[in-house]
Write a protein that holds these residues in place. Structure first.
Motif, short mmCIF file in Angstrom:
data_model
loop_
_atom_site.label_atom_id
_atom_site.label_comp_id
_atom_site.label_asym_id
_atom_site.label_seq_id
_atom_site.Cartn_x
_atom_site.Cartn_y
_atom_site.Cartn_z
N TRP A 158 61.64 37.72 -55.23
CA TRP A 158 61.03 37.59 -56.56
C TRP A 158 59.79 36.72 -56.49
CZ3 TRP A 158 65.55 36.35 -60.50
CH2 TRP A 158 66.26 37.52 -60.74
N LEU A 159 59.93 35.56 -55.85
CA LEU A 159 58.82 34.62 -55.81
C LEU A 159 57.62 35.19 -55.06
CD1 LEU A 159 60.72 31.25 -55.20
CD2 LEU A 159 59.63 32.03 -57.31
N LEU A 160 57.87 35.91 -53.98
CA LEU A 160 56.76 36.48 -53.21
C LEU A 160 56.09 37.62 -53.98
CD1 LEU A 160 58.07 36.49 -49.54
CD2 LEU A 160 56.58 34.85 -50.66
N LEU A 161 56.87 38.43 -54.68
CA LEU A 161 56.28 39.50 -55.49
C LEU A 161 55.42 38.92 -56.60
CD1 LEU A 161 59.37 41.89 -55.74
CD2 LEU A 161 57.22 42.39 -54.56
N ILE A 162 55.94 37.90 -57.28
CA ILE A 162 55.17 37.26 -58.35
C ILE A 162 53.95 36.56 -57.78
CG2 ILE A 162 55.22 35.43 -60.09
CD1 ILE A 162 56.69 37.99 -60.87
N GLY A 163 54.13 35.84 -56.68
CA GLY A 163 53.00 35.13 -56.06
C GLY A 163 51.91 36.08 -55.61
N GLY A 164 52.29 37.20 -55.01
CA GLY A 164 51.29 38.17 -54.58
C GLY A 164 50.50 38.72 -55.75
N SER A 165 51.17 38.99 -56.87
CA SER A 165 50.46 39.49 -58.05
C SER A 165 49.55 38.43 -58.66
CB SER A 165 51.49 39.96 -59.10
OG SER A 165 50.85 40.37 -60.28
N LEU A 166 49.99 37.19 -58.63
CA LEU A 166 49.20 36.11 -59.23
C LEU A 166 47.88 35.87 -58.51
CD1 LEU A 166 51.93 33.48 -60.17
CD2 LEU A 166 50.28 34.53 -61.72
N THR A 167 47.76 36.29 -57.25
CA THR A 167 46.52 36.04 -56.51
C THR A 167 45.33 36.77 -57.11
OG1 THR A 167 46.96 37.85 -54.96
CG2 THR A 167 47.76 35.66 -54.35
N THR A 168 45.58 37.88 -57.81
CA THR A 168 44.48 38.63 -58.42
C THR A 168 44.39 38.43 -59.93
OG1 THR A 168 45.91 40.60 -58.62
CG2 THR A 168 44.56 40.41 -56.63
N PHE A 169 45.26 37.58 -60.47
CA PHE A 169 45.28 37.35 -61.91
C PHE A 169 44.16 36.42 -62.40
CE2 PHE A 169 47.25 35.17 -65.68
CZ PHE A 169 47.20 36.25 -66.53
#
Length: 600
Positions: free
Chosen positions: A367-378
Motif C-alpha cells: 500500500w505504502l509503495l503504491l501510494i508513494g509512487g503515485s505521490l511522486t507525480t502529484f
C-alpha cells in the motif's frame, strides 16, 4: 489490514504447453493491440503550437544542429528527455508525427507495467488487463508521457523487490540493481521524480532492518550493500551521458541538476505558501475553457508574478460553472485516497513491527509503495500547475495505486468476512466514481492526451517537419495564416521569435530561434528580461516576431501586453504588423521587417 491472497481456483490445474504460453502473453497482446488501434485513430489529429510537442521537437532539432544543452538552449527537463528524440530524428528526420508515435509507445509500455503491477500485488489477471486498457485510454498529456512511465517503472521495481526473499541474497541485490538502473534513467529524464523515488528507496532499505526473516547481521548487510549498490548503479547510468556532455564542455551542468532542482522545489513551495495567503484572482470562478480568454475588468499589475492558481475547495459547492466544479473535485478527491490508504499502511506496518513479525512483503508495505509512487507525480499538478494537462500526467499513477490498494484490501480465500467485503466494496465504488468523473473530464479536450483530439477536426493542415494533421476549420485557418505569413516574410535560416510560448510555429515553418528559453511568462521572466530581449532584437534582427496575447496563467496580468509592454512597444515601432488573428480564443499578431513579402 492484511488479507489472504490465495490463488483463485487453486484446485484447478494450471494450463500447460502452448495454452500456458498463450495465456501468459494474452494480456500483453490485448493491451498492445488496443494501443495500436486507439493511438492510431488520432495520431494525425490536432496540432497545438503552444504545447510540449513543439518544445520537445524544436529542442531536439537544435541539439541536432550543434547547440549545447543548458548553455545554448534551456531544456526545462534533463537531457534524457530529448536525446532519445535526437536519435529518432537521425532516422526519420525532424518529424512531429514520429515524435508523437514515440510518446504513444511510452504510454503503451506504461499500460503494460500497470497491468503487471496489479497482478504482482495479487490482483486477478482480468483486473490487470482492465487497468492496462484504462491506462491506454487515458495516457496523459501528449509529449509528456515520460512522467507516467517514470512513476510506473519505479513503482514496479519497488514492488518487485518486496516479492523477493531477502534471504536469497543474489536475487535480492539483483532486484535492487534493477531499481537503481530505472532510478538513474529517471534522473536523466525528470530529476524531481527521481529525488522523490530516491527518498522512497532510502526508507524501504532502512525497513530491511526490521525484517524478521533475517538475522541482525544479515539485515545490516542488506541495508549497506543495497544502498551502496543502488547508488553505484545510479551513478553508472550517468557515466555515458556525462562522457558525451564532457565533449561539449557542459558536463558540470549535468552534475548540477539535482541541487538545482532541490533549490527549485524549495523556491516553488515557498512561493506556493505565499500565494495561498493572497486572495484568489477574479477569473477563478469562470468556466475552465474561458479562463485564458476572459477580458480584464480592471487594469492588472505589471509586476504580478503569480502562476496558474489552484481552484479552491469551495468551488465544489459554489456556482462557478460545471467544469470548474469538476476540476475542483478532481483536484482534492485524490487526497482522500492517499490519506486513507497511507494511514492504513502506516498502521499495518506499525502493528507488525510491535508484534515482532514484520516482513517487507506485508500488504501494508505494498500500500505504502503504491501510494508513494503515485505521490511522486502529484506535486507538479497540485502545487505548480493545477490544470487539465498536468492532472492527466498524474492520474495514471493514481489509477494504478487505487486499483492495487483495493485489490490488496479485497478479502480472499477463507477470510471473506462480510465487514471486509463491505469496506472493500465501498472503496472500489468510490474510486470508480472518481475514475468516471476524470474520464468524462479528460475526454472534453485533447490536452489530456485522449482521442478527444479527433472531435470536430476534419480539415487537413500540412507544414514543415512532419506537421501533417487534421484540425478544426478555425484551427486550420489560424495555422494556415501563421504558416503562410512567416514563410512569406522570412527565408530559411532567418530567425523567428515567438512570445510568450509558441515553439510549434518554429517547428511547422522550419525557422530557427535564438531564444534560450522558449517558455517565458509573467511568473518566470528574469529581472531585466525586457531590456535584454530588446537588445537581442537589435543584435539578432529576427525576420518575424509572433506575439500571442493569451492569458497564459489564467489572469489578465499574464497577458504579454501587460507584463512585457516595453517589448511589445519596441516591436510596434520597429516592425510592421503583417497579420493579425483575433477571435474569442486567440489574439495573435505577426510582425515582420517590412510589409512586403520576401521575393523567393
Amino acid at each position: 489490514m492484511n488479507s489472504s491472497l490465495a490463488q483463485e481456483n487453486a484446485a484447478c490445474p494450471p494450463p500447460s504447453g502452448k495454452n500456458a504460453a498463450l495465456l501468459r502473453w494474452l494480456p500483453t497482446i490485448i493491451i498492445v493491440a488496443a494501443a495500436l488501434a486507439y493511438y492510431g485513430s488520432y495520431l494525425r489529429y490536432w496540432f497545438n503550437p503552444h504545447d510540449e510537442g513543439g518544445t520537445v521537437c524544436l529542442i531536439a532539432q537544435r541539439l541536432m544542429q550543434g547547440e549545447r544543452p543548458w548553455v545554448d538552449v534551456a531544456l526545462g527537463y534533463n537531457v534524457g528527455w530529448f536525446y532519445p528524440l535526437v536519435g529518432l530524428f537521425h532516422i526519420t528526420g525532424v518529424n512531429y508525427l514520429a515524435a508523437r508515435a514515440f510518446f504513444f509507445t511510452l504510454s503503451t509500455i506504461t499500460a503494460l507495467l500497470g497491468c503487471g503491477i496489479v497482478k504482482r500485488v495479487g490482483g486477478p489477471r482480468w483486473l490487470g488487463v482492465a487497468v492496462g486498457l484504462v491506462l491506454v485510454a487515458l495516457p496523459g498529456s501528449q509529449f509528456k508521457n515520460y512522467i507516467p512511465l517514470a512513476g510506473m517503472a519505479n513503482t514496479a521495481c519497488l514492488i518487485h523487490l518486496l516479492t523477493v526473499d531477502p534471504a536469497a541474497r543474489r536475487k535480492w541485490l539483483t532486484a535492487v540493481a534493477l531499481g537503481g538502473a530505472v532510478l538513474g534513467l529517471t534522473a536523466l529524464v525528470r530529476v524531481e521524480i527521481a529525488i522523490f523515488f530516491a527518498v522512497i528507496w532510502a526508507l524501504l532499505l532502512l525497513l530491511v532492518l526490521l525484517d524478521k526473516r533475517l538475522e541482525i547481521a544479515q539485515r545490516a548487510a542488506r541495508l549497506l550493500f543495497g544502498a551502496a549498490l543502488l547508488a553505484t548503479v545510479v551513478c553508472a547510468v550517468h557515466v555515458p551521458p556525462y562522457l558525451y556532455l564532457r565533449t561539449l564542455g557542459v558536463e558540470s551542468m549535468l552534475l548540477q541538476q539535482v541541487p538545482a532542482w532541490l533549490h527549485a522545489l524549495h523556491s516553488g513551495v515557498t512561493d506556493q505558501i505565499g500565494a495561498a495567503a493572497k486572495p484568489a484572482p477574479a477569473q477563478a470562478g469562470t468556466p475552465v475553457a474561458a479562463v485564458e480568454n476572459a477580458p480584464a475588468k480592471t487594469p492588472p499589475s505589471t509586476t504580478d508574478r503569480s502562476t496558474l492558481r489552484r481552484h479552491p475547495i469551495s468551488d465544489l459547492w459554489h456556482r462557478v460553472g460545471r467544469w470548474n466544479r469538476v476540476l475542483a473535485f478532481l483536484t482534492y478527491a485524490p487526497l482522500a485516497g492517499f490519506g486513507l490508504f497511507f494511514l492504513g499502511g502506516v498502521f499495518g506496518c506499525a502493528r507488525r513491527v510491535l508484534r515482532g513479525d514484520f516482513k517487507l512483503d506485508e500488504h501494508s508495505m505494498k500500500w505504502l509503495l503504491l501510494i508513494g509512487g503515485s505521490l511522486t507525480t502529484f506535486p507538479q499538478f497540485f502545487f505548480f500547475r493545477p490544470d487539465r494537462p498536468h492532472l492527466s500526467e498524474f492520474m495514471p499513477g493514481y489509477i494504478l495505486a487505487m486499483v492495487g490498494c483495493v485489490a490488496l484490501l479485497w478479502p480472499r480465500g477463507e477470510k471473506r468476512s462480510r465487514p471486509r467485503i463491505l469496506l472493500a466494496s465501498a472503496f472500489a465504488a468510490g474510486f470508480l466514481i472518481h475514475l468516471a468523473v476524470y474520464a468524462l473530464f479528460a475526454f472534453q479536450h485533447p490536452s489530456a492526451g485522449t482521442a478527444a483530439a479527433r472531435t470536430g477536426r476534419k480539415t487537413k493542415f500540412a507544414a514543415e517537419n512532419g506537421v501533417a494533421v487534421r484540425a478544426s476549420k478555425k484551427e486550420a485557418a489560424s495555422l494556415t495564416t501563421v504558416r503562410d505569413t512567416i514563410l512569406a516574410h522570412s527565408r530559411p535560416g532567418d530567425f523567428l521569435v515567438c512570445y510568450p510560448y509558441n515553439p510549434g510555429y518554429n517547428l511547422m515553418t522550419n525557422r530557427r530561434t535564438y531564444v534560450h528559453n522558449v517558455y517565458v511568462d509573467n511568473a518566470t521572466h528574469e529581472p531585466g528580461w525586457a531590456e535584454q530581449t530588446i537588445r537581442d532584437f537589435e543584435e539578432k534582427k529576427p525576420a518575424v516576431i509572433v506575439i500571442d496575447d493569451r492569458a497564459i496563467n489564467g489572469s489578465a496580468a499574464s497577458r504579454f501586453s501587460h507584463w512585457a509592454a516595453p517589448v511589445l512597444d519596441y516591436v510596434k515601432i520597429h516592425y510592421a504588423r503583417v497579420a493579425e488573428i483575433k477571435s474569442d480564443t486567440e489574439s495573435i499578431q505577426i510582425y515582420a521587417t517590412s510589409f512586403a513579402p520576401i521575393e523567393p
